[in-house]
Design a protein around this motif. Structure first.
Motif, mmCIF file in Angstrom:
data_model
loop_
_atom_site.group_PDB
_atom_site.id
_atom_site.type_symbol
_atom_site.label_atom_id
_atom_site.label_comp_id
_atom_site.label_asym_id
_atom_site.label_seq_id
_atom_site.Cartn_x
_atom_site.Cartn_y
_atom_site.Cartn_z
ATOM 1 N N LYS A 71 0.850 -1.179 0.000
ATOM 2 C CA LYS A 71 0.000 0.000 0.000
ATOM 3 C C LYS A 71 0.889 1.233 0.000
ATOM 4 O O LYS A 71 1.792 1.361 0.832
ATOM 5 C CB LYS A 71 -0.900 0.005 1.233
ATOM 6 N N CYS A 72 0.651 2.120 -0.939
ATOM 7 C CA CYS A 72 1.426 3.360 -1.037
ATOM 8 C C CYS A 72 1.093 4.263 0.150
ATOM 9 O O CYS A 72 -0.081 4.503 0.439
ATOM 10 C CB CYS A 72 1.091 4.063 -2.357
ATOM 11 N N ASP A 73 2.106 4.745 0.826
ATOM 12 C CA ASP A 73 1.891 5.646 1.958
ATOM 13 C C ASP A 73 1.296 6.980 1.513
ATOM 14 O O ASP A 73 0.525 7.595 2.235
ATOM 15 C CB ASP A 73 3.202 5.907 2.707
ATOM 16 N N ALA A 74 1.639 7.408 0.293
ATOM 17 C CA ALA A 74 1.183 8.707 -0.186
ATOM 18 C C ALA A 74 -0.266 8.687 -0.675
ATOM 19 O O ALA A 74 -1.084 9.498 -0.271
ATOM 20 C CB ALA A 74 2.099 9.202 -1.309
ATOM 21 N N CYS A 75 -0.589 7.737 -1.563
ATOM 22 C CA CYS A 75 -1.927 7.742 -2.178
ATOM 23 C C CYS A 75 -2.831 6.631 -1.680
ATOM 24 O O CYS A 75 -4.003 6.582 -2.024
ATOM 25 C CB CYS A 75 -1.806 7.672 -3.696
ATOM 26 N N LYS A 76 -2.286 5.708 -0.885
ATOM 27 C CA LYS A 76 -3.028 4.586 -0.288
ATOM 28 C C LYS A 76 -3.461 3.524 -1.312
ATOM 29 O O LYS A 76 -4.219 2.625 -0.988
ATOM 30 C CB LYS A 76 -4.260 5.064 0.490
ATOM 31 N N SER A 84 12.922 -7.149 -6.968
ATOM 32 C CA SER A 84 14.240 -6.632 -7.341
ATOM 33 C C SER A 84 14.205 -5.116 -7.533
ATOM 34 O O SER A 84 15.220 -4.514 -7.807
ATOM 35 C CB SER A 84 14.708 -7.288 -8.633
ATOM 36 N N ASN A 85 13.029 -4.494 -7.404
ATOM 37 C CA ASN A 85 12.913 -3.045 -7.605
ATOM 38 C C ASN A 85 11.896 -2.495 -6.620
ATOM 39 O O ASN A 85 10.731 -2.418 -6.911
ATOM 40 C CB ASN A 85 12.501 -2.760 -9.041
ATOM 41 N N ASP A 86 12.362 -2.095 -5.445
ATOM 42 C CA ASP A 86 11.457 -1.610 -4.412
ATOM 43 C C ASP A 86 11.242 -0.101 -4.483
ATOM 44 O O ASP A 86 11.118 0.560 -3.470
ATOM 45 C CB ASP A 86 11.995 -1.982 -3.029
ATOM 46 N N SER A 87 11.191 0.443 -5.692
ATOM 47 C CA SER A 87 11.004 1.882 -5.824
ATOM 48 C C SER A 87 9.602 2.270 -5.364
ATOM 49 O O SER A 87 8.631 1.608 -5.693
ATOM 50 C CB SER A 87 11.220 2.332 -7.273
ATOM 51 N N PRO A 88 9.501 3.353 -4.587
ATOM 52 C CA PRO A 88 8.197 3.758 -4.074
ATOM 53 C C PRO A 88 7.340 4.412 -5.159
ATOM 54 O O PRO A 88 7.832 4.788 -6.207
ATOM 55 C CB PRO A 88 8.568 4.777 -2.985
ATOM 56 N N CYS A 89 6.080 4.570 -4.853
ATOM 57 C CA CYS A 89 5.126 5.246 -5.728
ATOM 58 C C CYS A 89 5.603 6.673 -5.970
ATOM 59 O O CYS A 89 6.138 7.309 -5.067
ATOM 60 C CB CYS A 89 3.755 5.220 -5.047
ATOM 61 N N GLN A 90 5.430 7.179 -7.163
ATOM 62 C CA GLN A 90 5.924 8.501 -7.518
ATOM 63 C C GLN A 90 4.866 9.588 -7.278
ATOM 64 O O GLN A 90 4.499 10.314 -8.176
ATOM 65 C CB GLN A 90 6.358 8.500 -8.990
ATOM 66 N N HIS A 91 4.380 9.706 -6.045
ATOM 67 C CA HIS A 91 3.382 10.736 -5.716
ATOM 68 C C HIS A 91 4.038 11.849 -4.960
ATOM 69 O O HIS A 91 4.945 11.727 -4.240
ATOM 70 C CB HIS A 91 2.230 10.164 -4.884
#
Length: 91
Positions: A71-76, A84-91
């Protein structure tokens, strides 16, 4: 330009749904929009049925060995994350 032929489609609704729809100002437009939205935004895996076949569940289980749902912390929004790619949501 020729007008596109329209077709009337009917469906059965239980009492609660029928009562709720009677409160909608333009039922036809509401129902058309709801159906189009459901068709355009259906789950690509189950194709909108809400149920995975045995084969799909097997593939899904293998997929989850290297991916996760987070679950994205920014947009839920819940989204897939590659292990292999734990990049977060781009919000």
């Amino acid at each position: 330009m020729r007008n596109k032929k329209q077709e009337t489609i009917t469906f059965k609704a239980d009492e609660a749904l029928a009562e709720a729809l009677h409160k909608v100002p333009n039922r036809s437009e509401f129902i058309r929009n709801a159906i189009l939205n459901a068709l355009e935004n259906g789950c690509p895996l189950c194709q909108g049925t809400g149920i995975l076949t045995t084969e799909q569940r097997t593939h899904w289980a293998k997929f989850l060995n290297t991916h996760s749902l987070q679950k994205c912390d920014a947009c839920k929004a819940v989204h897939l994350v590659c292990g292999s790619n734990d990049s977060p949501c781009q919000h």
